[in-house]
Write an enzyme that holds these catalytic residues in place. Structure first.
Site, PDB file in Angstrom:
ATOM      1  N   GLU A 174      -5.715  -5.236  10.586  1.00 28.34           N
ATOM      2  CA  GLU A 174      -4.664  -4.170  10.818  1.00 28.34           C
ATOM      3  C   GLU A 174      -4.811  -3.404  12.068  1.00 28.34           C
ATOM      4  OE1 GLU A 174      -2.606  -2.889   7.123  1.00 28.34           O
ATOM      5  OE2 GLU A 174      -4.268  -1.718   7.027  1.00 28.34           O
TER       6      GLU A 174
ATOM      7  N   SER B 269       2.827  -2.173  10.477  1.00 23.81           N
ATOM      8  CA  SER B 269       4.420  -2.411  10.861  1.00 23.81           C
ATOM      9  C   SER B 269       5.208  -3.728  10.412  1.00 23.81           C
ATOM     10  CB  SER B 269       4.883  -1.982  12.190  1.00 23.81           C
ATOM     11  OG  SER B 269       4.340  -0.587  12.325  1.00 23.81           O
TER      12      SER B 269
ATOM     13  N   HIS C 180      -9.935   0.717   4.791  1.00 23.67           N
ATOM     14  CA  HIS C 180      -8.422   1.054   5.629  1.00 23.67           C
ATOM     15  C   HIS C 180      -8.604   2.089   6.663  1.00 23.67           C
ATOM     16  CE1 HIS C 180      -4.380   2.355   6.212  1.00 23.67           C
ATOM     17  NE2 HIS C 180      -3.940   1.317   5.704  1.00 23.67           N
TER      18      HIS C 180
ATOM     19  N   GLY D  90       2.143   2.242  10.889  1.00 26.54           N
ATOM     20  CA  GLY D  90       3.034   3.106  10.669  1.00 26.54           C
ATOM     21  C   GLY D  90       3.616   3.504  12.205  1.00 26.54           C
TER      22      GLY D  90
ATOM     23  N   ASN E  15       0.899  -1.301   0.068  1.00 22.83           N
ATOM     24  CA  ASN E  15       0.003   0.125   0.089  1.00 22.83           C
ATOM     25  C   ASN E  15       0.885   1.054  -0.210  1.00 22.83           C
ATOM     26  OD1 ASN E  15      -1.982   1.859   0.431  1.00 22.83           O
ATOM     27  ND2 ASN E  15      -2.343   1.316   2.533  1.00 22.83           N
ATOM     28  N   TRP E  16       1.153   2.024  -1.249  1.00 16.33           N
ATOM     29  CA  TRP E  16       1.901   2.840  -1.367  1.00 16.33           C
ATOM     30  C   TRP E  16       1.268   4.224  -0.914  1.00 16.33           C
ATOM     31  CZ3 TRP E  16       4.318   1.689  -6.694  1.00 16.33           C
ATOM     32  CH2 TRP E  16       4.935   0.500  -6.766  1.00 16.33           C
ATOM     33  N   LYS E  17       0.013   4.394  -0.532  1.00 14.42           N
ATOM     34  CA  LYS E  17      -0.598   5.381  -0.016  1.00 14.42           C
ATOM     35  C   LYS E  17      -0.363   6.604  -0.785  1.00 14.42           C
ATOM     36  CE  LYS E  17      -0.180   3.460   4.889  1.00 14.42           C
ATOM     37  NZ  LYS E  17      -0.205   3.555   6.232  1.00 14.42           N
TER      38      LYS E  17
ATOM     39  N   GLU F 273      -6.960   4.541   7.663  1.00 15.80           N
ATOM     40  CA  GLU F 273      -7.031   5.878   7.423  1.00 15.80           C
ATOM     41  C   GLU F 273      -8.049   6.358   6.747  1.00 15.80           C
ATOM     42  OE1 GLU F 273      -3.290   5.488   5.694  1.00 15.80           O
ATOM     43  OE2 GLU F 273      -2.140   4.957   7.352  1.00 15.80           O
TER      44      GLU F 273
ATOM     45  N   GLY G  62       2.639  -1.345   4.334  1.00 13.52           N
ATOM     46  CA  GLY G  62       2.628   0.222   4.041  1.00 13.52           C
ATOM     47  C   GLY G  62       3.998   0.602   3.859  1.00 13.52           C
ATOM     48  N   GLY G  63       4.699   1.268   4.936  1.00 11.87           N
ATOM     49  CA  GLY G  63       6.003   1.886   4.795  1.00 11.87           C
ATOM     50  C   GLY G  63       7.147   1.068   4.069  1.00 11.87           C
TER      51      GLY G  63
HETATM   52  C1  PEP Z   1      -0.926  -0.059   5.956  1.00 19.40           C
HETATM   53  O1  PEP Z   1      -1.105   1.132   5.755  1.00 19.40           O
HETATM   54  O2  PEP Z   1      -1.866  -0.706   5.642  1.00 19.40           O
HETATM   55  C2  PEP Z   1       0.006  -0.592   7.002  1.00 19.40           C
HETATM   56  C3  PEP Z   1       0.046  -1.471   7.392  1.00 19.40           C
HETATM   57  O3  PEP Z   1       1.316   0.499   6.979  1.00 19.40           O
HETATM   58  P1  PEP Z   1       2.487   0.223   7.560  1.00 19.40           P
HETATM   59  O4  PEP Z   1       3.168  -1.124   7.358  1.00 19.40           O
HETATM   60  O5  PEP Z   1       3.483   1.469   7.522  1.00 19.40           O
HETATM   61  O6  PEP Z   1       2.121  -0.167   9.186  1.00 19.40           O
END
Ligand code: PEP
Length: 251
Positions: free
Chosen positions: A165, A211, A93, A171, A9-11, A95, A232-233
């Site tokens: 999640e 994470s 999600h 994050g 997920n490149w957000k 967010e 994500g990151g």
């Molecule tokens: C996400 O945004 O779905 C996510 C899991 O982010 P991260 O891996 O950065 O925690």
């Protein structure tokens, strides 16, 4: 055996040229690997789709509107996502839920639309840190699942993945332990089969997100209950995303 699904997920990150560079590196190293999906921002979907064409990489939208067209300034429809090559879409999600007013009702409308259009819906659920501390984790997830998946038929599970999640893990660098994730995945699986009437034979893909890094992915992904990861990151960098994908392929 279910093929693990690893979704990046490149957000709201990367310009189109940067997204294309990363997609190109992934295609070069992973062209025949099944179960890897990337979710770039909307502006990069089309150029990235041209790069991954003919490879096994899948493409996902990060969000869409549940209406098919009309006066919804700033929104994108699922038909538009499909048109640029998306076979997957993230729905609900945290967010989107926390910052943009996504509710279980809108999640449900989007899931139904995804089913009708043959798009794999990746439905995200998870509790906040406060809810976990208050002992509300299971009831929060149960509410999200029963609202988000209301009215779905048993066969629809083939076009569905659930991403657990925990909001406190997204994050933050603080991932759920394998034990914490497995507990919730078992709960979700039981819900899907007992309450949602999904066919057990068809399996259910339940991913973990929050994470995930090259350092912690092996211990999470070796759990039978964890069928992949939403990253994500760590998906923004080729080496770290590649390490996570490689780890998902290890028996
Ligand atoms: C996400 O945004 O779905 C996510 C899991 O982010 P991260 O891996 O950065 O925690």
């Amino acid at each position: 055996m279910t093929i693990p699904l690893v979704i990046g997920n490149w957000k709201m990150n990367m310009l189109a040229s940067e997204a294309c560079d990363l997609a190109r590196s992934l295609v070069d190293r992973l062209s025949a690997v099944e179960g890897v999906v990337i979710a770039p921002p909307f502006t990069s979907l089309y150029p990235v789709s041209q790069i991954i064409k003919g490879s096994s990489l899948g493409l996902a939208g990060q969000n869409f509107h549940f209406e098919s067209k009309g006066a919804y300034t700033g929104e994108v429809s699922l038909k538009m996502l499909k048109d640029v090559g998306c076979g997957y879409a993230l729905i609900g999600h945290s967010e989107r839920r926390q910052l943009f007013g996504e509710t279980d009702e809108t999640v449900n409308k989007k899931v139904h639309l995804a089913m009708q259009m043959g798009i794999t819906a990746v439905v995200c659920v998870g509790e906040t840190g406060e809810q976990r501390k208050a002992g509300e984790t299971l009831s929060v997830i149960e509410t999200q699942l029963s609202g988000g998946l209301a009215g779905l038929s048993g066969e629809s599970i083939a076009h569905l993945a659930i991403a657990y999640e925990p909001v406190w893990a997204i994050g933050t660098g603080l991932n759920a332990t394998p034990e914490q994730a497995v507990d919730i995945h078992k709960f979700i699986r039981k819900f899907l089969f007992e309450r949602q009437g999904f066919s057990e034979k068809m399996g259910a893909r339940i991913l973990y997100g929050g994470s995930v890094t090259p350092e912690n992915c092996a211990e999470l992904l070796r759990e039978e209950e964890i069928n992949g990861a939403l990253v994500g990151g760590a998906s923004l960098n080729f080496e770290s995303f590649y390490a996570i994908i490689k780890s998902s392929l290890e028996p």
